[in-house]
Design a protein around this motif. Structure first.
Motif, PDB file in Angstrom:
ATOM      1  N   GLY A   1       0.816  -1.214   0.000  1.00 46.29           N
ATOM      2  CA  GLY A   1       0.000   0.000   0.000  1.00 46.29           C
ATOM      3  C   GLY A   1       0.842   1.253   0.000  1.00 46.29           C
ATOM      4  N   ILE A   2       1.892   1.261   0.825  1.00 43.77           N
ATOM      5  CA  ILE A   2       2.800   2.409   0.866  1.00 43.77           C
ATOM      6  C   ILE A   2       3.513   2.565  -0.474  1.00 43.77           C
ATOM      7  CG2 ILE A   2       4.936   3.274   1.913  1.00 43.77           C
ATOM      8  CD1 ILE A   2       3.906   2.029   4.569  1.00 43.77           C
ATOM      9  N   ALA A   3       3.978   1.466  -1.029  1.00 41.02           N
ATOM     10  CA  ALA A   3       4.672   1.521  -2.323  1.00 41.02           C
ATOM     11  C   ALA A   3       3.749   2.024  -3.428  1.00 41.02           C
ATOM     12  CB  ALA A   3       5.223   0.146  -2.678  1.00 41.02           C
ATOM     13  N   ALA A   4       2.500   1.571  -3.416  1.00 37.86           N
ATOM     14  CA  ALA A   4       1.557   1.995  -4.457  1.00 37.86           C
ATOM     15  C   ALA A   4       1.208   3.473  -4.334  1.00 37.86           C
ATOM     16  CB  ALA A   4       0.287   1.146  -4.382  1.00 37.86           C
TER      17      ALA A   4
ATOM     18  N   ALA B   1       5.249   5.490  -4.923  1.00 34.98           N
ATOM     19  CA  ALA B   1       5.951   5.318  -6.202  1.00 34.98           C
ATOM     20  C   ALA B   1       5.495   6.319  -7.269  1.00 34.98           C
ATOM     21  CB  ALA B   1       5.817   3.884  -6.695  1.00 34.98           C
ATOM     22  N   PRO B   2       4.204   6.490  -7.488  1.00 33.53           N
ATOM     23  CA  PRO B   2       3.815   7.485  -8.497  1.00 33.53           C
ATOM     24  C   PRO B   2       4.187   8.915  -8.107  1.00 33.53           C
ATOM     25  CG  PRO B   2       1.990   6.007  -8.045  1.00 33.53           C
ATOM     26  CD  PRO B   2       3.044   5.721  -7.025  1.00 33.53           C
ATOM     27  N   LEU B   3       4.068   9.221  -6.823  1.00 26.31           N
ATOM     28  CA  LEU B   3       4.413  10.575  -6.378  1.00 26.31           C
ATOM     29  C   LEU B   3       5.898  10.852  -6.548  1.00 26.31           C
ATOM     30  CD1 LEU B   3       2.305  10.732  -3.094  1.00 26.31           C
ATOM     31  CD2 LEU B   3       1.829  11.885  -5.255  1.00 26.31           C
ATOM     32  N   CYS B   4       6.723   9.949  -6.077  1.00 26.69           N
ATOM     33  CA  CYS B   4       8.175  10.139  -6.191  1.00 26.69           C
ATOM     34  C   CYS B   4       8.636  10.062  -7.638  1.00 26.69           C
ATOM     35  CB  CYS B   4       8.900   9.095  -5.348  1.00 26.69           C
ATOM     36  SG  CYS B   4       8.615   9.284  -3.584  1.00 26.69           S
ATOM     37  N   GLY B   5       8.084   9.128  -8.393  1.00 29.44           N
ATOM     38  CA  GLY B   5       8.476   8.971  -9.794  1.00 29.44           C
ATOM     39  C   GLY B   5       8.145  10.182 -10.638  1.00 29.44           C
TER      40      GLY B   5
ATOM     41  N   LEU C   1      10.524  13.061  -9.638  1.00 32.49           N
ATOM     42  CA  LEU C   1      11.856  12.837 -10.195  1.00 32.49           C
ATOM     43  C   LEU C   1      11.871  13.099 -11.695  1.00 32.49           C
ATOM     44  CD1 LEU C   1      14.732  11.901  -9.447  1.00 32.49           C
ATOM     45  CD2 LEU C   1      13.994   9.576  -9.928  1.00 32.49           C
ATOM     46  N   LEU C   2      10.844  12.655 -12.389  1.00 28.36           N
ATOM     47  CA  LEU C   2      10.747  12.872 -13.830  1.00 28.36           C
ATOM     48  C   LEU C   2      10.616  14.357 -14.155  1.00 28.36           C
ATOM     49  CD1 LEU C   2      10.492  11.648 -16.666  1.00 28.36           C
ATOM     50  CD2 LEU C   2       8.035  11.465 -16.267  1.00 28.36           C
ATOM     51  N   ALA C   3       9.780  15.067 -13.415  1.00 29.70           N
ATOM     52  CA  ALA C   3       9.555  16.482 -13.695  1.00 29.70           C
ATOM     53  C   ALA C   3      10.783  17.327 -13.376  1.00 29.70           C
ATOM     54  CB  ALA C   3       8.365  16.989 -12.893  1.00 29.70           C
ATOM     55  N   ARG C   4      11.521  16.971 -12.324  1.00 24.74           N
ATOM     56  CA  ARG C   4      12.640  17.816 -11.887  1.00 24.74           C
ATOM     57  C   ARG C   4      13.960  17.471 -12.574  1.00 24.74           C
ATOM     58  NH1 ARG C   4      11.272  20.388  -6.750  1.00 24.74           N
ATOM     59  NH2 ARG C   4       9.181  19.678  -6.187  1.00 24.74           N
ATOM     60  N   THR C   5      14.171  16.196 -12.925  1.00 20.63           N
ATOM     61  CA  THR C   5      15.491  15.817 -13.448  1.00 20.63           C
ATOM     62  C   THR C   5      15.462  15.220 -14.849  1.00 20.63           C
ATOM     63  OG1 THR C   5      15.366  13.639 -12.425  1.00 20.63           O
ATOM     64  CG2 THR C   5      16.379  15.394 -11.127  1.00 20.63           C
ATOM     65  N   GLY C   6      14.324  14.755 -15.314  1.00 18.68           N
ATOM     66  CA  GLY C   6      14.232  14.205 -16.659  1.00 18.68           C
ATOM     67  C   GLY C   6      14.188  12.680 -16.681  1.00 18.68           C
ATOM     68  N   ALA C   7      13.943  12.152 -17.867  1.00 15.55           N
ATOM     69  CA  ALA C   7      13.746  10.712 -18.043  1.00 15.55           C
ATOM     70  C   ALA C   7      15.017   9.902 -17.811  1.00 15.55           C
ATOM     71  CB  ALA C   7      13.195  10.422 -19.431  1.00 15.55           C
ATOM     72  N   ILE C   8      16.155  10.417 -18.226  1.00 16.19           N
ATOM     73  CA  ILE C   8      17.403   9.663 -18.057  1.00 16.19           C
ATOM     74  C   ILE C   8      17.714   9.472 -16.583  1.00 16.19           C
ATOM     75  CG2 ILE C   8      19.897   9.713 -18.438  1.00 16.19           C
ATOM     76  CD1 ILE C   8      19.313  11.068 -21.125  1.00 16.19           C
ATOM     77  N   ALA C   9      17.547  10.521 -15.789  1.00 15.37           N
ATOM     78  CA  ALA C   9      17.797  10.410 -14.347  1.00 15.37           C
ATOM     79  C   ALA C   9      16.794   9.458 -13.695  1.00 15.37           C
ATOM     80  CB  ALA C   9      17.733  11.779 -13.695  1.00 15.37           C
ATOM     81  N   LEU C  10      15.544   9.513 -14.130  1.00 17.81           N
ATOM     82  CA  LEU C  10      14.526   8.620 -13.577  1.00 17.81           C
ATOM     83  C   LEU C  10      14.892   7.162 -13.824  1.00 17.81           C
ATOM     84  CD1 LEU C  10      11.664   8.065 -12.359  1.00 17.81           C
ATOM     85  CD2 LEU C  10      10.835   8.146 -14.711  1.00 17.81           C
TER      86      LEU C  10
END
Length: 91
Positions: free
Chosen positions: A29-32, A35-39, A42-51
């Motif tokens: 439940g915690i992972a679900a 994961a979308p929030l952190c992912g 990370l994608l918005a701030r650093t880009g796809a390669i960093a993700l």
């Protein structure tokens, strides 16, 4: 998903299956939730390669941790070389 619950129940001691299932369900439940929030952050701030690089590094780290911490079942251990009756044990 039902097989996973059966595996968790099999791993639990006879009186602790409820606790094992609760921890397992809470972890998922915690992972679900996270994961979308952190992912997406990370994608918005650093880009796809960093993700993808971060996810690959986390997967390798978790796989190595799993291999080091999970005990092997007795059936997977290789038997020692049998000695002949006249040879002393090498162990």
């Amino acid at each position: 998903m039902c097989r996973v619950y059966a595996l968790v129940t099999d791993l639990a001691p006879s009186t602790g299956s409820g606790r094992y299932l609760a921890v397992f369900g809470t972890g998922w439940g915690i992972a679900a939730t996270l994961a979308p929030l952190c992912g997406t952050q990370l994608l918005a701030r650093t880009g796809a390669i960093a993700l993808w690089s971060t996810m690959a590094a986390l997967c390798l780290l978790l796989a190595a941790t799993h291999l080091r911490t999970t005990p092997r079942p007795p059936a997977l251990h290789r038997p020692s070389k049998p000695t002949s009756p006249g040879e002393p044990d090498s162990a």
